[in-house]
Design a protein around this motif. Structure first.
Motif, mmCIF file in Angstrom:
data_model
loop_
_atom_site.group_PDB
_atom_site.id
_atom_site.type_symbol
_atom_site.label_atom_id
_atom_site.label_comp_id
_atom_site.label_asym_id
_atom_site.label_seq_id
_atom_site.Cartn_x
_atom_site.Cartn_y
_atom_site.Cartn_z
ATOM 1 N N ARG A 1 13.834 -0.719 -8.462
ATOM 2 C CA ARG A 1 15.032 -0.607 -9.297
ATOM 3 C C ARG A 1 15.053 -1.657 -10.394
ATOM 4 O O ARG A 1 15.435 -1.366 -11.531
ATOM 5 N N ASN A 2 14.662 -2.867 -10.073
ATOM 6 C CA ASN A 2 14.676 -3.916 -11.093
ATOM 7 C C ASN A 2 13.724 -3.600 -12.238
ATOM 8 O O ASN A 2 14.023 -3.862 -13.404
ATOM 9 N N LYS A 3 12.587 -3.003 -11.900
ATOM 10 C CA LYS A 3 11.662 -2.603 -12.973
ATOM 11 C C LYS A 3 12.247 -1.442 -13.769
ATOM 12 O O LYS A 3 12.106 -1.391 -14.998
ATOM 13 N N ALA A 4 12.904 -0.520 -13.070
ATOM 14 C CA ALA A 4 13.530 0.613 -13.755
ATOM 15 C C ALA A 4 14.572 0.127 -14.753
ATOM 16 O O ALA A 4 14.666 0.624 -15.879
ATOM 17 N N ILE A 5 15.364 -0.863 -14.352
ATOM 18 C CA ILE A 5 16.379 -1.424 -15.246
ATOM 19 C C ILE A 5 15.721 -2.134 -16.420
ATOM 20 O O ILE A 5 16.115 -1.955 -17.583
ATOM 21 N N ARG A 6 14.719 -2.919 -16.122
ATOM 22 C CA ARG A 6 14.041 -3.710 -17.155
ATOM 23 C C ARG A 6 13.369 -2.821 -18.195
ATOM 24 O O ARG A 6 13.421 -3.091 -19.401
ATOM 25 N N LYS A 7 12.758 -1.738 -17.747
ATOM 26 C CA LYS A 7 12.018 -0.843 -18.635
ATOM 27 C C LYS A 7 12.838 0.365 -19.088
ATOM 28 O O LYS A 7 12.358 1.172 -19.892
ATOM 29 N N ASN A 8 14.060 0.499 -18.546
ATOM 30 C CA ASN A 8 14.875 1.695 -18.775
ATOM 31 C C ASN A 8 14.082 2.958 -18.456
ATOM 32 O O ASN A 8 13.968 3.883 -19.271
ATOM 33 N N LEU A 9 13.527 2.970 -17.259
ATOM 34 C CA LEU A 9 12.775 4.121 -16.763
ATOM 35 C C LEU A 9 13.486 4.721 -15.552
ATOM 36 O O LEU A 9 14.009 3.980 -14.711
ATOM 37 N N ALA A 10 13.494 6.041 -15.457
ATOM 38 C CA ALA A 10 14.009 6.682 -14.247
ATOM 39 C C ALA A 10 13.225 6.178 -13.043
ATOM 40 O O ALA A 10 12.015 5.924 -13.137
ATOM 41 N N LEU A 11 13.909 6.026 -11.918
ATOM 42 C CA LEU A 11 13.285 5.422 -10.733
ATOM 43 C C LEU A 11 11.964 6.082 -10.367
ATOM 44 O O LEU A 11 10.975 5.407 -10.066
ATOM 45 N N ASN A 12 11.928 7.412 -10.382
ATOM 46 C CA ASN A 12 10.710 8.115 -9.976
ATOM 47 C C ASN A 12 9.591 8.010 -11.001
ATOM 48 O O ASN A 12 8.452 8.388 -10.708
ATOM 49 N N PHE A 13 9.900 7.523 -12.200
ATOM 50 C CA PHE A 13 8.840 7.257 -13.172
ATOM 51 C C PHE A 13 8.267 5.855 -12.991
ATOM 52 O O PHE A 13 7.244 5.522 -13.590
ATOM 53 N N VAL A 14 8.946 5.043 -12.204
ATOM 54 C CA VAL A 14 8.366 3.762 -11.785
ATOM 55 C C VAL A 14 7.473 4.008 -10.578
ATOM 56 O O VAL A 14 6.298 3.653 -10.569
ATOM 57 N N LEU A 15 8.031 4.635 -9.561
ATOM 58 C CA LEU A 15 7.276 5.028 -8.370
ATOM 59 C C LEU A 15 8.092 6.064 -7.624
ATOM 60 O O LEU A 15 9.280 5.858 -7.363
ATOM 61 N N LYS A 16 7.467 7.181 -7.305
ATOM 62 C CA LYS A 16 8.176 8.252 -6.617
ATOM 63 C C LYS A 16 8.682 7.779 -5.250
ATOM 64 O O LYS A 16 8.005 7.021 -4.545
ATOM 65 N N GLU A 17 9.851 8.253 -4.873
ATOM 66 C CA GLU A 17 10.491 7.765 -3.655
ATOM 67 C C GLU A 17 9.648 7.996 -2.414
ATOM 68 O O GLU A 17 9.505 7.105 -1.567
ATOM 69 N N HIS A 18 9.060 9.190 -2.289
ATOM 70 C CA HIS A 18 8.286 9.453 -1.061
ATOM 71 C C HIS A 18 7.031 8.582 -1.000
ATOM 72 O O HIS A 18 6.505 8.302 0.077
ATOM 73 N N ASN A 19 6.570 8.117 -2.167
ATOM 74 C CA ASN A 19 5.404 7.224 -2.177
ATOM 75 C C ASN A 19 5.751 5.818 -1.688
ATOM 76 O O ASN A 19 4.868 5.098 -1.204
ATOM 77 N N LEU A 20 7.017 5.435 -1.821
ATOM 78 C CA LEU A 20 7.439 4.153 -1.260
ATOM 79 C C LEU A 20 7.150 4.104 0.235
ATOM 80 O O LEU A 20 6.576 3.140 0.753
ATOM 81 N N VAL A 21 7.552 5.147 0.934
ATOM 82 C CA VAL A 21 7.379 5.185 2.393
ATOM 83 C C VAL A 21 5.902 5.271 2.751
ATOM 84 O O VAL A 21 5.446 4.638 3.719
ATOM 85 N N GLU A 22 5.130 6.030 1.978
ATOM 86 C CA GLU A 22 3.697 6.134 2.263
ATOM 87 C C GLU A 22 2.994 4.785 2.109
ATOM 88 O O GLU A 22 2.117 4.426 2.899
ATOM 89 N N ILE A 23 3.367 4.059 1.082
ATOM 90 C CA ILE A 23 2.775 2.727 0.878
ATOM 91 C C ILE A 23 3.137 1.806 2.040
ATOM 92 O O ILE A 23 2.299 1.045 2.534
ATOM 93 N N VAL A 24 4.387 1.890 2.471
ATOM 94 C CA VAL A 24 4.826 1.063 3.605
ATOM 95 C C VAL A 24 4.014 1.393 4.857
ATOM 96 O O VAL A 24 3.572 0.491 5.583
ATOM 97 N N LYS A 25 3.802 2.669 5.104
ATOM 98 C CA LYS A 25 3.086 3.079 6.317
ATOM 99 C C LYS A 25 1.612 2.666 6.279
ATOM 100 O O LYS A 25 1.044 2.258 7.293
ATOM 101 N N ARG A 26 1.004 2.756 5.098
ATOM 102 C CA ARG A 26 -0.442 2.520 4.999
ATOM 103 C C ARG A 26 -0.798 1.071 4.646
ATOM 104 O O ARG A 26 -1.931 0.639 4.883
ATOM 105 N N LYS A 27 0.132 0.361 4.043
ATOM 106 C CA LYS A 27 -0.053 -1.065 3.735
ATOM 107 C C LYS A 27 -1.394 -1.351 3.047
ATOM 108 O O LYS A 27 -2.244 -2.089 3.569
ATOM 109 N N PRO A 28 -1.625 -0.798 1.883
ATOM 110 C CA PRO A 28 -2.904 -1.024 1.180
ATOM 111 C C PRO A 28 -3.066 -2.499 0.820
ATOM 112 O O PRO A 28 -2.099 -3.194 0.508
ATOM 113 N N THR A 29 -4.292 -2.966 0.860
ATOM 114 C CA THR A 29 -4.572 -4.366 0.531
ATOM 115 C C THR A 29 -5.302 -4.516 -0.804
ATOM 116 O O THR A 29 -5.644 -5.627 -1.197
#
Length: 376
Positions: free
Chosen positions: A225-253
């Protein structure tokens, strides 16, 4: 239907003078919401019953005097379904016009069904078919076509006579204060920003995650959200919501590991991959005792269905007594909001969270005795 397109300061000053003593103004806005977080205002339509103007906010105009009219509490501002218009005014004017009369909500309050569209209202009340072919047009293009301008002008030209029919019924039912209060409530809700540390709770499927994963999601949701505000971008153009959960589950390094997550686009990784990895690292530093607890859905509480049914029955009784449609008084979402407020929030969180709709504004005045045990 006569109207003027205002593109110069002299034109605007003259129009402001013409409408300065009018008690009622019909208002609408045209805006675009493409990739941006905030709506991009493209046109402001105003009609006082005599003078109709389309104000071009993309022209070099000072709107200060016009804003003062919209601030005037003696001037009733009439809009149809103004939720997004409220957001436009909050962003570009820095305030919400008040008092504000929502013809869509007024019709709902009078028992004419939920969310009646503007064209449907005009057909029902005035027996006029209006052209909606420009509803998906590009309002930011310049010059605007005659078809676009006619469409925009019609929105307020027909709104005022519809209001004149509706206001008589509203006054006869003694519902005027309710209509005004509902618009004030919408403005308050639009102005509220969920604290960064609580954003993760509204992410779909967050309830499936363990505390160690929720702490990552908390970091990511706040960053997004902070990036969305800073860039005036829709949230899903920063990162899609379902990808948030996928990143959390997979924890890429690494960035390469992130690119291998299904549905993650290379563009997302290129734009934000480094920042996402930093969020993951930041979450690792959070002590176990500071991890958020597992989220519970209302359906997970054993008594939820019974309690929700009991609340609904009490509301139904009050609504019938007051001759207010039950679905106007409380939707299922608003009932769930009340239960969540009591069951999911601790006393400290409640201090910084707006009360549920049923415990404030006009609804509370009617329902407070029936639901006093829920007013914590």
């Amino acid at each position: 239907m006569q109207y003027q397109l205002i593109k110069t300061q002299n034109q605007l000053n003259e129009f402001v003078e013409q409408i300065s003593n009018k008690p009622i103004l019909a208002i609408d806005t045209e805006f675009m919401r493409r990739r941006t977080l905030y709506p991009e205002v493209a046109l402001i339509q105003v009609y006082d019953g005599e003078h109709l103007a389309l104000i071009d906010p993309l022209a070099e105009l000072s709107l200060f005097d016009f804003w003062q009219i919209l601030r005037d509490p003696k001037v009733l501002k009439v809009l149809h379904s103004p939720s997004e218009d409220i957001e436009v005014f909050q962003k570009y004017a820095g305030f919400v016009p008040a008092p504000l009369f929502d013809t869509q909500f007024a019709l709902q309050l009078l028992g004419n069904g939920n969310c009646m569209g503007f064209a449907h209202m005009v057909k029902n009340l005035l027996d006029i078919e209006i052209d909606k072919s420009e509803s998906r047009t590009n309002w930011l293009q310049r010059p605007l076509t005659n078809s676009q301008l006619d469409y925009a002008a019609a929105d307020v030209f027909h709104l005022l006579p519809c209001f004149e029919i509706i206001i008589k019924q509203i006054n006869d039912a003694n519902f005027f204060d309710i209509v005004i209060a509902e618009s004030e409530l919408i403005a308050q809700k639009r102005a509220y920003q969920i604290p960064d540390e609580l954003l993760y709770k509204d992410i779909k499927n967050a309830w499936q995650l363990k505390p160690a994963d929720l702490v990552i999601l908390r970091e990511l949701a706040a960053w997004r959200r902070n990036k969305a505000i800073r860039k005036n971008l829709a949230l899903n153009f920063v990162l899609k919501e379902h990808n948030l959960v996928e990143i959390v589950k997979r924890k890429p390094t690494s960035l390469n590991a992130m690119r291998n997550i299904p549905d993650i686009e290379s563009s997302e990784v290129n734009r934000s991959g480094v920042e996402i990895l930093k969020c993951l690292e930041q979450a690792k530093r959070v002590e176990i005792q500071d991890h958020p607890p597992t989220l519970r859905r209302l359906i997970d509480f054993p008594d939820y269905k019974k309690v929700a049914k009991d609340i609904k029955q009490k509301i139904t009784a009050v609504a019938k007594k007051q001759a207010i449609p039950e679905d106007v008084f409380a939707s299922k979402k608003q009932i769930n909001q009340l239960i969540s407020w009591n069951w999911k929030l601790d006393s400290e969180t409640r201090k910084t969270t707006p009360k549920p709709d049923l415990l404030r504004s006009w609804r509370y005045n009617y329902i407070k005795d029936a639901l006093k045990e829920w007013d914590v």
